[in-house]
Design an enzyme around this catalytic site. Structure first.
Site, short mmCIF file in Angstrom:
data_model
loop_
_atom_site.label_atom_id
_atom_site.label_comp_id
_atom_site.label_asym_id
_atom_site.label_seq_id
_atom_site.Cartn_x
_atom_site.Cartn_y
_atom_site.Cartn_z
CD GLN A 120 5.24 -14.90 10.05
OE1 GLN A 120 4.96 -15.53 9.21
NE2 GLN A 120 4.69 -15.39 11.05
CE LYS A 121 3.65 -4.56 11.46
NZ LYS A 121 2.87 -4.22 10.37
CB CYS B 70 3.77 4.78 3.25
SG CYS B 70 4.71 5.79 4.77
CB SER C 180 2.66 2.46 6.22
OG SER C 180 3.50 1.44 5.36
NE ARG C 181 -3.01 1.66 9.57
CZ ARG C 181 -3.39 0.48 8.84
NH1 ARG C 181 -2.82 -0.68 9.01
NH2 ARG C 181 -4.55 0.80 7.93
CG HIS D 146 6.54 -1.91 2.07
ND1 HIS D 146 6.81 -0.98 2.94
CD2 HIS D 146 5.39 -2.61 2.21
CE1 HIS D 146 5.72 -0.61 3.65
NE2 HIS D 146 4.78 -1.69 3.14
CB ALA E 106 13.95 -1.42 5.98
CG MET F 222 -1.89 -1.18 1.05
SD MET F 222 -3.42 -0.76 2.10
CE MET F 222 -2.92 -0.53 3.78
P1 AMP Z 1 1.26 -3.00 3.42
O1 AMP Z 1 1.92 -1.73 2.67
O2 AMP Z 1 1.19 -2.59 4.83
O3 AMP Z 1 0.19 -3.34 2.90
O4 AMP Z 1 2.32 -4.20 3.34
C1 AMP Z 1 2.99 -4.73 2.14
C2 AMP Z 1 3.53 -6.03 2.49
O5 AMP Z 1 4.81 -5.69 3.24
C3 AMP Z 1 2.68 -6.89 3.22
O6 AMP Z 1 3.17 -8.14 2.83
C4 AMP Z 1 3.33 -7.04 4.53
O7 AMP Z 1 3.07 -7.99 5.58
C5 AMP Z 1 4.86 -6.39 4.31
N1 AMP Z 1 5.48 -5.48 5.50
C6 AMP Z 1 5.03 -4.67 6.11
N2 AMP Z 1 5.93 -4.41 7.20
C7 AMP Z 1 6.88 -5.15 7.41
C8 AMP Z 1 7.73 -5.57 8.01
N3 AMP Z 1 8.16 -4.89 9.11
N4 AMP Z 1 8.73 -6.76 7.68
C9 AMP Z 1 8.58 -7.45 6.49
N5 AMP Z 1 7.36 -7.24 5.83
C10 AMP Z 1 6.63 -6.22 6.27
#
Ligand code: AMP
Length: 290
Positions: free
Chosen positions: A149-150, A32, A187-188, A37, A35, A30
């Site tokens: 895995q987050k 933003c 991102s939050r 991502h 590291a 999504m």
């Molecule tokens: P999001 O942009 O939050 O939808 O996340 C996109 C992808 O990045 C998802 O598969 C998340 O699980 C992964 N992601 C987000 N934060 C982390 C993190 N700290 N470490 C590893 N992967 C992450």
């Protein structure tokens, strides 16, 4: 590296890149980017001939009153970071391109796996996730897709969807990337005030305490109730933290467990609110068991 805004542009790009015999790795995000991502993009880069990352704030996975409108967006920065991490293209469509006028089809994984943890707090969330992941898979047709895995429950649900629907894609789950003090990157995190940010490390600390206790050999070291209590009491010691959930469940099915059985893996999962910001983190216990 290409910034692709529309589906016709995406199709043209996929045609030009000549998919025949070349593998494509896909990283849905999504935006933003941080590291965490970028670790997914790097993993995709290492394992595939072509890498596409998407930056799409998906409206259907937000409930009314959540942060869809305010979700941080900066495509210029995301594009530069994705390029540096090795992406060949960033797909950044508008919502109206993904959800065509009149679209009324959703993909939903049912059962316990979607009802617990974040599914209990955000009942419409995972249906939005699986629907958009389906649409993106159909458009991009990746060989491998990379998830963090987050968001452990999301990764399990996507894997289940892919299995249940015989989707021709391999789901790769990458480890959690953390800040220097242990806070899982998200991102939050940008929403946190300085004091909330300081206290937010309690999620990882609580998981660390559970990890330590699970490895201690104490009589109740496998007890889900005891491990939950240890995590709750640590998080509750932080004045600004409000627990959404703290659970210890089977790491594959998310079924309730009384204790971690020999040879079993458990998922210790926490969600905590700081003001309006909701953070999640998790650990597979016992650590080292795969
Ligand atoms: P999001 O942009 O939050 O939808 O996340 C996109 C992808 O990045 C998802 O598969 C998340 O699980 C992964 N992601 C987000 N934060 C982390 C993190 N700290 N470490 C590893 N992967 C992450």
């Amino acid at each position: 590296m290409s910034l692709i805004k529309t589906i016709p542009e995406l199709e043209a790009w996929l045609d030009t890149m000549g998919r025949h015999g070349r593998t494509l790795g896909f990283v849905p995000t999504m935006g933003c980017l941080h590291a965490g991502h970028l670790s997914l993009i790097k993993a995709a880069r290492a394992q595939n001939d072509l890498v596409v990352a998407s930056v799409f704030v998906n409206p259907t996975q937000f409930a009314p009153g959540e942060d869809y409108e305010n979700y941080p967006r900066d495509i210029g920065r995301d594009y530069a970071l994705a390029r540096e991490a090795g992406a060949d293209a960033v797909f950044n469509p508008r919502a109206a391109e993904i959800y065509i006028p009149g679209a009324s089809t959703a993909v939903e994984v049912t059962g316990e796996i979607t009802k617990k943890l974040c599914g209990a707090s955000r009942p419409t969330h995972f249906k939005g996730v699986t629907t958009v992941v389906n649409i993106l898979f159909n458009l991009i047709r990746p060989d491998r897709a990379y998830f963090g895995q987050k968001d452990a429950q999301q990764a399990l649900i996507v894997k289940k969807m892919v299995r249940d629907l015989h989707m021709p894609v391999e789901v790769v789950v990458c480890p959690i990337v953390r800040e220097a003090d242990g806070l899982a990157m998200s991102s939050r995190n940008v929403y946190l005030s300085p004091e909330e940010r300081r206290q937010a490390v309690c999620l990882n600390e609580a998981l660390g305490k559970a990890e330590e206790y699970a490895a201690s050999g104490a009589a109740s070291s496998t007890s889900a109730a005891r491990l939950t209590e240890i995590m709750e009491s640590h998080i509750n010691s932080r004045s600004l933290a409000v627990i959404d959930y703290v659970r210890v469940l089977d790491s594959e099915t998310l079924a309730d467990i009384a204790a971690i059985a020999p040879g079993q893996k458990a998922l210790a999962a926490v969600a905590v609110k700081f003001g309006k910001t909701r953070l999640v983190d998790n650990r597979v216990l016992p650590v080292g068991r795969r």
